[in-house]
Design a protein around this motif. Structure first.
Motif, PDB file in Angstrom:
ATOM      1  N   HIS A 136       0.835  -1.206   0.000  1.00  0.00           N
ATOM      2  CA  HIS A 136       0.000   0.000   0.000  1.00  0.00           C
ATOM      3  C   HIS A 136       0.873   1.261   0.000  1.00  0.00           C
ATOM      4  O   HIS A 136       0.621   2.208  -0.744  1.00  0.00           O
ATOM      5  CB  HIS A 136      -0.903   0.009   1.237  1.00  0.00           C
ATOM      6  CG  HIS A 136      -2.081  -0.906   1.123  1.00  0.00           C
ATOM      7  ND1 HIS A 136      -3.346  -0.550   1.530  1.00  0.00           N
ATOM      8  CD2 HIS A 136      -2.191  -2.171   0.667  1.00  0.00           C
ATOM      9  CE1 HIS A 136      -4.192  -1.554   1.323  1.00  0.00           C
ATOM     10  NE2 HIS A 136      -3.501  -2.560   0.811  1.00  0.00           N
TER      11      HIS A 136
ATOM     12  N   SER B 154      -7.209   2.730   0.548  1.00  0.00           N
ATOM     13  CA  SER B 154      -7.463   1.630  -0.380  1.00  0.00           C
ATOM     14  C   SER B 154      -8.651   0.802   0.101  1.00  0.00           C
ATOM     15  O   SER B 154      -8.778   0.536   1.299  1.00  0.00           O
ATOM     16  CB  SER B 154      -6.236   0.712  -0.491  1.00  0.00           C
ATOM     17  OG  SER B 154      -5.122   1.402  -1.011  1.00  0.00           O
TER      18      SER B 154
ATOM     19  N   CYS C 270      -9.787  -2.601   0.590  1.00  0.00           N
ATOM     20  CA  CYS C 270      -8.964  -3.809   0.688  1.00  0.00           C
ATOM     21  C   CYS C 270      -9.469  -4.706   1.817  1.00  0.00           C
ATOM     22  O   CYS C 270      -9.847  -4.219   2.878  1.00  0.00           O
ATOM     23  CB  CYS C 270      -7.499  -3.423   0.933  1.00  0.00           C
ATOM     24  SG  CYS C 270      -6.369  -4.814   1.040  1.00  0.00           S
TER      25      CYS C 270
END
Length: 228
Positions: A81, A172, A174
Motif C-alpha cells: 500500500h 485503499s 482492501c
C-alpha cells in the motif's frame, strides 16, 4: 457446520474463522484446526473453506493461525500500500496488479520507464512513511458514500466496503491483513525491474524478508571479496 472435499482432501466450513483465505494477491493463512494442518483457506462466494491434511471431529474446534507467516503477510501487504501510493504521489504511476509470493512480491506499475533518480525518490518516500510510524486504520464505508474517501483506485466490489487507510497518506478498498502502524513494516526494498505489457513490474521485499535478503547478499559479497 459443513463438510466438503477439495481436490481429494477433506475440507470444512466453520461458523466463524480467523483464517485469511487467498484473495487480492495475498496467500492464505497457515496453521491448524484441532491440531490438523490447514493446507489451504479458500473463499468460495463468501464461504471460507478450510482444506485439511486429514479429517477432524464434529463439534467445537480450536484454530491456531501460524503467526510468523501471518505477520510476514501483514508486512508485505501494508508495504505494498505504501509503495503503491509513493509511485502514485511522485510519478502518477498507477498500480495495475499485485502478487505476494512466498519469497518475493511484485507490483505492476503503469509506467513506461523509470530513471535511477526517480527509483530512489519512490523508495525513499516509502521508507520515510515507514519511519513516521503512521497509524494503519480499517473501517467500513457504504457504497453510496465511498466517493467521500480519496481512494487511490476505484473499488472492485460493491456493498459495504472495507477501507484500509495509512493515516493521511493512502486510502485503499482492501480486505487483506495489515500491521497496526507503518513502523511494523520494518523497511521496504525494491529489487528487480522488468517490462511487462508495456508497463514496469517491480519485485520488492518488506520487513524480515528485506533483512534476510540484505544479510544473504552481504555474506555473498564478503565471500567473493575474500576469494578475489
Amino acid at each position: 457446520v459443513e463438510r466438503r472435499e477439495h481436490e481429494g482432501r477433506p475440507a470444512v466450513v466453520l461458523d466463524r474463522t480467523a483464517f485469511y483465505p487467498e484473495s487480492g494477491g495475498q496467500p492464505w493463512d497457515k496453521g491448524t484446526l484441532g491440531g490438523v494442518d490447514v493446507m489451504q483457506a479458500l473463499d468460495f462466494g463468501g464461504v471460507i473453506l478450510h482444506v485439511l491434511a486429514s479429517g477432524i471431529a464434529d463439534g467445537a474446534v480450536h484454530g491456531r493461525v501460524d503467526w510468523p507467516v501471518r505477520f510476514d503477510h501483514m508486512q508485505q501487504h501494508t508495504g505494498q500500500h505504501v509503495l503503491s501510493q509513493a509511485f502514485w504521489e511522485l510519478l502518477k504511476g498507477e498500480t495495475l496488479s499485485f502478487h505476494m509470493g512466498p519469497d518475493v512480491s511484485t507490483l505492476e506499475i503503469g509506467l513506461k520507464t523509470l530513471s535511477d533518480a526517480d527509483f530512489d525518490r519512490v523508495e525513499d518516500r516509502a521508507n520515510a512513511i515507514v519511519r513516521e510510524d503512521r497509524e494503519v486504520k480499517t473501517y467500513f464505508v457504504p457504497e453510496d458514500r465511498i466517493g467521500e474517501v480519496p481512494l487511490r483506485r476505484p473499488p472492485k466490489k460493491h456493498g459495504l466496503l472495507r477501507v484500509v487507510e495509512v493515516d493521511g497518506f493512502d486510502y485503499s478498498a482492501c480486505g487483506g491483513t495489515h500491521v497496526r502502524k507503518t513502523g511494523e513494516i520494518g523497511s521496504i526494498k525494491v529489487l528487480g525491474i522488468e517490462k511487462i505489457r508495456g508497463n514496469l513490474r517491480f519485485e520488492f521485499l518488506c520487513g524480515g524478508r528485506a533483512l534476510r535478503d540484505h544479510r544473504g547478499k552481504d555474506r555473498t559479497v564478503r565471500r567473493l571479496a575474500g576469494a578475489f
